[in-house]
Structures are given as structure tokens and as C-alpha cells.
Enzyme design. Sequence first.
Site, PDB file in Angstrom:
ATOM      1  CB  ILE A 203     -14.619 -13.508  -6.622  1.00  0.00           C
ATOM      2  CG1 ILE A 203     -14.827 -14.979  -6.243  1.00  0.00           C
ATOM      3  CG2 ILE A 203     -14.361 -13.339  -8.104  1.00  0.00           C
ATOM      4  CD1 ILE A 203     -16.058 -15.606  -6.887  1.00  0.00           C
TER       5      ILE A 203
ATOM      6  CE  LYS B 211     -23.520 -11.662  -1.565  1.00  0.00           C
ATOM      7  NZ  LYS B 211     -23.499 -13.067  -1.134  1.00  0.00           N
TER       8      LYS B 211
ATOM      9  CB  ALA C 160     -18.221   1.021  16.995  1.00  0.00           C
TER      10      ALA C 160
ATOM     11  NE  ARG D 257     -25.536  -5.446  18.605  1.00  0.00           N
ATOM     12  CZ  ARG D 257     -26.324  -6.014  17.709  1.00  0.00           C
ATOM     13  NH1 ARG D 257     -27.503  -5.497  17.468  1.00  0.00           N
ATOM     14  NH2 ARG D 257     -25.967  -7.092  17.051  1.00  0.00           N
TER      15      ARG D 257
ATOM     16  CE  LYS E 199     -24.412  -9.667   1.704  1.00  0.00           C
ATOM     17  NZ  LYS E 199     -23.373 -10.449   2.315  1.00  0.00           N
TER      18      LYS E 199
ATOM     19  CG  ASP F  22     -26.732 -12.265   0.248  1.00  0.00           C
ATOM     20  OD1 ASP F  22     -26.320 -11.238   0.826  1.00  0.00           O
ATOM     21  OD2 ASP F  22     -25.975 -13.076  -0.322  1.00  0.00           O
TER      22      ASP F  22
ATOM     23  CB  ALA G  16      -0.918  -0.001   1.220  1.00  0.00           C
TER      24      ALA G  16
ATOM     25  CB  VAL H  49     -20.330  -8.513  -5.150  1.00  0.00           C
ATOM     26  CG1 VAL H  49     -20.924  -9.446  -6.203  1.00  0.00           C
ATOM     27  CG2 VAL H  49     -21.180  -7.263  -5.000  1.00  0.00           C
TER      28      VAL H  49
HETATM   29  P1  NDP Z   1     -21.957 -10.524  12.451  1.00  0.00           P
HETATM   30  O1  NDP Z   1     -23.326 -10.599  13.011  1.00  0.00           O
HETATM   31  O2  NDP Z   1     -21.033 -11.661  12.639  1.00  0.00           O
HETATM   32  O3  NDP Z   1     -21.234  -9.223  13.067  1.00  0.00           O
HETATM   33  C1  NDP Z   1     -21.880  -7.981  13.179  1.00  0.00           C
HETATM   34  C2  NDP Z   1     -21.004  -7.064  14.028  1.00  0.00           C
HETATM   35  O4  NDP Z   1     -21.594  -5.770  14.038  1.00  0.00           O
HETATM   36  C3  NDP Z   1     -20.885  -7.522  15.477  1.00  0.00           C
HETATM   37  O5  NDP Z   1     -19.599  -7.235  15.972  1.00  0.00           O
HETATM   38  C4  NDP Z   1     -21.913  -6.640  16.177  1.00  0.00           C
HETATM   39  O6  NDP Z   1     -21.581  -6.345  17.517  1.00  0.00           O
HETATM   40  C5  NDP Z   1     -21.798  -5.358  15.378  1.00  0.00           C
HETATM   41  N1  NDP Z   1     -23.026  -4.582  15.472  1.00  0.00           N
HETATM   42  C6  NDP Z   1     -24.243  -4.926  15.010  1.00  0.00           C
HETATM   43  N2  NDP Z   1     -25.133  -3.966  15.326  1.00  0.00           N
HETATM   44  C7  NDP Z   1     -24.443  -3.018  16.001  1.00  0.00           C
HETATM   45  C8  NDP Z   1     -24.811  -1.795  16.604  1.00  0.00           C
HETATM   46  N3  NDP Z   1     -26.064  -1.353  16.581  1.00  0.00           N
HETATM   47  N4  NDP Z   1     -23.866  -1.061  17.226  1.00  0.00           N
HETATM   48  C9  NDP Z   1     -22.584  -1.513  17.272  1.00  0.00           C
HETATM   49  N5  NDP Z   1     -22.190  -2.672  16.722  1.00  0.00           N
HETATM   50  C10 NDP Z   1     -23.098  -3.408  16.091  1.00  0.00           C
HETATM   51  O7  NDP Z   1     -22.115 -10.161  10.924  1.00  0.00           O
HETATM   52  P2  NDP Z   1     -21.129 -10.518   9.725  1.00  0.00           P
HETATM   53  O8  NDP Z   1     -19.756 -10.139  10.093  1.00  0.00           O
HETATM   54  O9  NDP Z   1     -21.405 -11.884   9.230  1.00  0.00           O
HETATM   55  O10 NDP Z   1     -21.696  -9.541   8.586  1.00  0.00           O
HETATM   56  C11 NDP Z   1     -21.444  -8.159   8.629  1.00  0.00           C
HETATM   57  C12 NDP Z   1     -21.758  -7.560   7.264  1.00  0.00           C
HETATM   58  O11 NDP Z   1     -20.927  -8.161   6.285  1.00  0.00           O
HETATM   59  C13 NDP Z   1     -23.199  -7.784   6.791  1.00  0.00           C
HETATM   60  O12 NDP Z   1     -23.583  -6.674   6.042  1.00  0.00           O
HETATM   61  C14 NDP Z   1     -23.074  -9.019   5.884  1.00  0.00           C
HETATM   62  O13 NDP Z   1     -24.070  -9.046   4.907  1.00  0.00           O
HETATM   63  C15 NDP Z   1     -21.726  -8.761   5.266  1.00  0.00           C
HETATM   64  N6  NDP Z   1     -21.025  -9.936   4.765  1.00  0.00           N
HETATM   65  C16 NDP Z   1     -20.927 -11.078   5.530  1.00  0.00           C
HETATM   66  C17 NDP Z   1     -20.204 -12.155   5.071  1.00  0.00           C
HETATM   67  C18 NDP Z   1     -20.047 -13.413   5.850  1.00  0.00           C
HETATM   68  O14 NDP Z   1     -19.460 -14.371   5.332  1.00  0.00           O
HETATM   69  N7  NDP Z   1     -20.527 -13.474   7.073  1.00  0.00           N
HETATM   70  C19 NDP Z   1     -19.526 -12.100   3.771  1.00  0.00           C
HETATM   71  C20 NDP Z   1     -19.698 -10.841   3.055  1.00  0.00           C
HETATM   72  C21 NDP Z   1     -20.413  -9.823   3.551  1.00  0.00           C
HETATM   73  P3  NDP Z   1     -21.945  -7.383  18.727  1.00  0.00           P
HETATM   74  O15 NDP Z   1     -21.243  -8.666  18.370  1.00  0.00           O
HETATM   75  O16 NDP Z   1     -21.364  -6.709  19.897  1.00  0.00           O
HETATM   76  O17 NDP Z   1     -23.426  -7.510  18.698  1.00  0.00           O
HETATM   77  N1  HSE Z   2     -24.715 -14.725   3.504  1.00  0.00           N
HETATM   78  C1  HSE Z   2     -23.844 -14.428   2.415  1.00  0.00           C
HETATM   79  C2  HSE Z   2     -23.668 -15.664   1.563  1.00  0.00           C
HETATM   80  C3  HSE Z   2     -22.508 -13.948   2.928  1.00  0.00           C
HETATM   81  O1  HSE Z   2     -23.957 -16.761   2.051  1.00  0.00           O
HETATM   82  O2  HSE Z   2     -23.271 -15.545   0.410  1.00  0.00           O
HETATM   83  C4  HSE Z   2     -21.568 -13.499   1.829  1.00  0.00           C
HETATM   84  O3  HSE Z   2     -22.060 -12.378   1.176  1.00  0.00           O
END
Ligand code: NDP
Ligand code: HSE
Length: 460
Positions: free
Chosen positions: A160, A229, A64, A66, A129, A225, A54, A156
Site C-alpha cells: 500500500i 509502523k 550482500a 551471509r 521499520k 512490528d 523512471a 509500512v
Molecule cells: P529474510 O530473513 O528473509 O532475509 C534477510 C536477508 O538478509 C537474507 O538474505 C540474509 O542473508 C541477509 N542478512 C541478514 N543478516 C546479514 C548479515 N549480517 N550480513 C549479510 N547479510 C545478512 O528477511 P525478510 O526479507 O523477510 O525481511 C527483511 C527486512 O524487510 C526486515 O527488516 C523486515 O522487517 C522487512 N520486511 C519484511 C517483509 C516480509 O513480508 N517478509 C515485508 C516488509 C518488510 P542469508 O540468507 O545469507 O542469511
Molecule cells: N512481519 C510483517 C507483517 C512483515 O507480518 O506485517 C511486513 O511488514
Amino acid sequence: MYQDHFSLSASSPAGTAPPAAPAPLRVGLLGLGTVGSGTYAVLERNAALIAARAGRRIEVRMVAVRNLARARTVLGEQPGTPLLTDDPQALVCSPEVDVVVEVMGGTGLARSLVLQAIAHGKHVVTANKALLAEHGAEIFAAAQARGVVVAYEGAVAVSIPIIKALREGLTANRIEWVAGIINGTTNFILSAMRERGLSFATALAEAQALGYAEADPAFDVQGTDAAHKLSLLAANAFGTLPQYPQVQVQGITAVDAADVAFAEQLGYRLKLLGIAKRHGTGLELRVHPTLLPESHLLAQVHGSMNAVMVKSDAAGITLYYGAGAGAEQTGSAVIADLVDLARSASLSPAQRVPALGFASGVQPGLPVVGADDVESAFYVRLDLSRPDATVPRVLQQLAADGVQVQRMAQHPHPSDPELRCLVLLTAPLALRTLRPALQAVEAWPTVLGYASVLRVESLV
Ligand code: NDP
Ligand code: HSE
């Protein structure tokens, strides 16, 4: 094994002070769940390598969440650990943060925080997404007005680099269609049902335990979902804003295992596909369970893997394959966006790669063709009593209504020994033509229930 030997300061002649190391890119992480913790782990593990690529360090300064106690177990207690807060508003306006990484999910608070971050002049990287499919027009406009970047490679087909491929690698091309397996959870479920004989519910529970599913898994299994995408892929392919509300969506909840087995005997595999295709002056935008010839490359994509195929006028067909969900797999894409930012943040907005791949001429939308007018071949299953008399009548009726049957098979009914299943593969036609023909047949007393109808694609 990789050695942490990269240095950012150029060697200086003897007796002169070394040049100052460039300022780090300071990151605020909104969320430390599956994606947030995967991103953090890769940034920590590969810090020097990433900095060398980079041109400066990428440092997480604030996180941040909860549940602070749970987050502490992820971050540890070493010196230099990022500031942890349960106040996401404080993060998005912190002077200690250059770029906000939104990986918390949802479209309510996430939208408001992303817009606040932009208003405070922060760049945004998100894997969300749903947020961009539903509020992309507002968010991209706000970012453009403020001169900041909104990047979303992780949103998405996670690992990839398909957004980069469409926006940069294929930038010379007029794209004809983009099609792919773009939801890891549903591909995992369909593969587990087929290969391991798991029930739908057990396979879904496994996908949830592995961190693949959305917080509300209905988004996965109902096709939402994938539609989110697809709207982002189509925007980049065709130069529009995301047209999520216009995507025709059908998930996998109504898929009948007997149809999967019958289709396999004809040489086809069932996949949940997202397809965005030019159609006259408009577009087809659709997500649905689809039969593909078993020799098709997309039919070889199993488990939580994703693959996207693009047909364009100069490059021809290109195919992109990789993990479709997961912690570090998504972290990889999030960090790729951060590296792009670390390299380009000092450029003027006009010098950066445009958010949707077009520097000018982005249209709000193109007309989207209704399901009735989309042509494809179809798999049709009818459950019949008295097949000897009924099958010839069915074929006669379909022919009279303009439906050309190319292949046909009969099977015992999976649960009723009195019935036969008649399976037909049609030549390509519009659903507008097929539907009345099937309605006529379904009305007969020897045809039980409704026909199963699945689209069949060849994607060549
Ligand atoms: P998780 O539920 O595992 O994690 C969500 C995180 O956000 C937790 O740390 C949670 O905190 C925090 N959070 C949620 N609400 C709040 C709030 N109001 N204030 C502060 N913190 C908050 O979700 P994922 O990591 O699986 O997914 C996150 C995003 O990424 C989503 O948009 C999902 O669609 C996307 N995504 C997910 C993929 C996957 O493979 N899981 C792949 C690609 C995209 P706490 O734990 O303290 O509640
Ligand atoms: N819930 C999503 C999936 C996570 O299964 O493809 C990746 O975007």
C-alpha cells in the site's frame, strides 16, 4: 501479455547519432531473503517497463548476504548477474553503487551499514521499520546533513503506498487520525483461527512458512512490528519524528477465543489495530486488539491483507487496502522508492519530497496521552458464579462508578459448567474510570479471576 518494447533513447533524425542513454541507477542490495529476492525478481522481470517509467534503468550491481550458495540459486549464473559478496561493508562504500537497499533486517548491523552508506553519499531505501522507528531521528538527520534520501515505503503496509498518500496525496490536509491493520502476520493468524479453526501456534507456523513473519515472530504477535509502523505513520501524519517508545502496545498473545466468539455474537470482529489520533494538543499512539462493528470496512480485511484508514479535514475519510507482507508485494514498494530516486536524484535536496513529509517545523515529538486517559467504548467479560444474584450487583456497582452499560449478554463458560460469562459493552469512557469499577467487582467472591477487557472503536 506485457511486451518488453520500451526504449529509453528518443528517436533521432536520420544521419544523427542517437542521444546517449541516461546512466542507470546502480543498486546495492543488502539482503536477498524474502524481500530482497522479491525486489530482485520484479526488477528483472519488469526492467524495461520500470526504466520507461523512471527515465533510466535500475540495475542491481551488488548483493550482500551471509549464505553465498543460497543467494547464487536466487541470482542464477547469467552474464550481468550482480556481484555477490558476504562483506556488506564493501557494498555500502562501493563506487559501483548509487543507492543501498537495506532489506536484511535488525537494528544493529543494519543501523551501522545505513549510516555508513549515508556517510559515503549513497541514497538508502529500506523496508526495515524497526530500524527507522528506533533510530529514525539519527538516520534522517544524517541523510539530511549529507543531502541524500532515505526512503521507506516498503516499511509500512508493504504494497500500500501509504507513505506516499500521507506525504503527497493528503498534503493539503490536517490529519485527525490514522488507523489500520498494519501487521500481516497477526491478521493472518486471527483470520485463520476464526475462519479455519486453526490453533494460534499452527496459524503462526503457516505465516512463518509463507515468509510473512519477522525473523523473531514475537515482534509480530506482541504488537511491536505494528508499533514500529504506527510510529512512522504518525510521524508523517502529524509532523513529528517517530515516537516509537511512546506507543502503548498490546499484542494478540492473550486474546481468548471465547471473547472473540462472544463479541461476534454482539456483531463485532476482533482486529489488531494501530491507532494514531490527535488528542487535545497531544496524540494517542496505540496498538491493541480492538473490536470493530462487523460492517466496518476494516473488519472486512482478512488473511495477510492490510488496510489503513485516514481521517483528514479536507479529504474526509480515505481507505487504502493491499497485501501486508510478502516478497514481491514488498518489492513493489521498494522499487517505487527506487523509481522516485531515479527521477529525483539530480534535484537539490530542497526540491525533493521531505523524508517525513514536512519541509520545516518537524517536532521531535508531541505529548502522548497515557492509556488511562484514552476514551473508547469497552467490551468487558466477567466470569461469575451465582449469576442471578451477582449480575444485578455488578450493574449497580458499575453505574455507581460512572460506567454506563449499553448492551449485555450471558453465555455458558467455555470450560466450567458451574460458571456464567457476563459480557458487557460500555458507553465511551476513559480507562481511568473503568478500572476502579472493575477492581471493586473483581474483589467479590462470586466473580472469578480477572475481567477480560477489550477496546471497542467505531472509527467514523
Ligand atoms: P529474510 O530473513 O528473509 O532475509 C534477510 C536477508 O538478509 C537474507 O538474505 C540474509 O542473508 C541477509 N542478512 C541478514 N543478516 C546479514 C548479515 N549480517 N550480513 C549479510 N547479510 C545478512 O528477511 P525478510 O526479507 O523477510 O525481511 C527483511 C527486512 O524487510 C526486515 O527488516 C523486515 O522487517 C522487512 N520486511 C519484511 C517483509 C516480509 O513480508 N517478509 C515485508 C516488509 C518488510 P542469508 O540468507 O545469507 O542469511
Ligand atoms: N512481519 C510483517 C507483517 C512483515 O507480518 O506485517 C511486513 O511488514
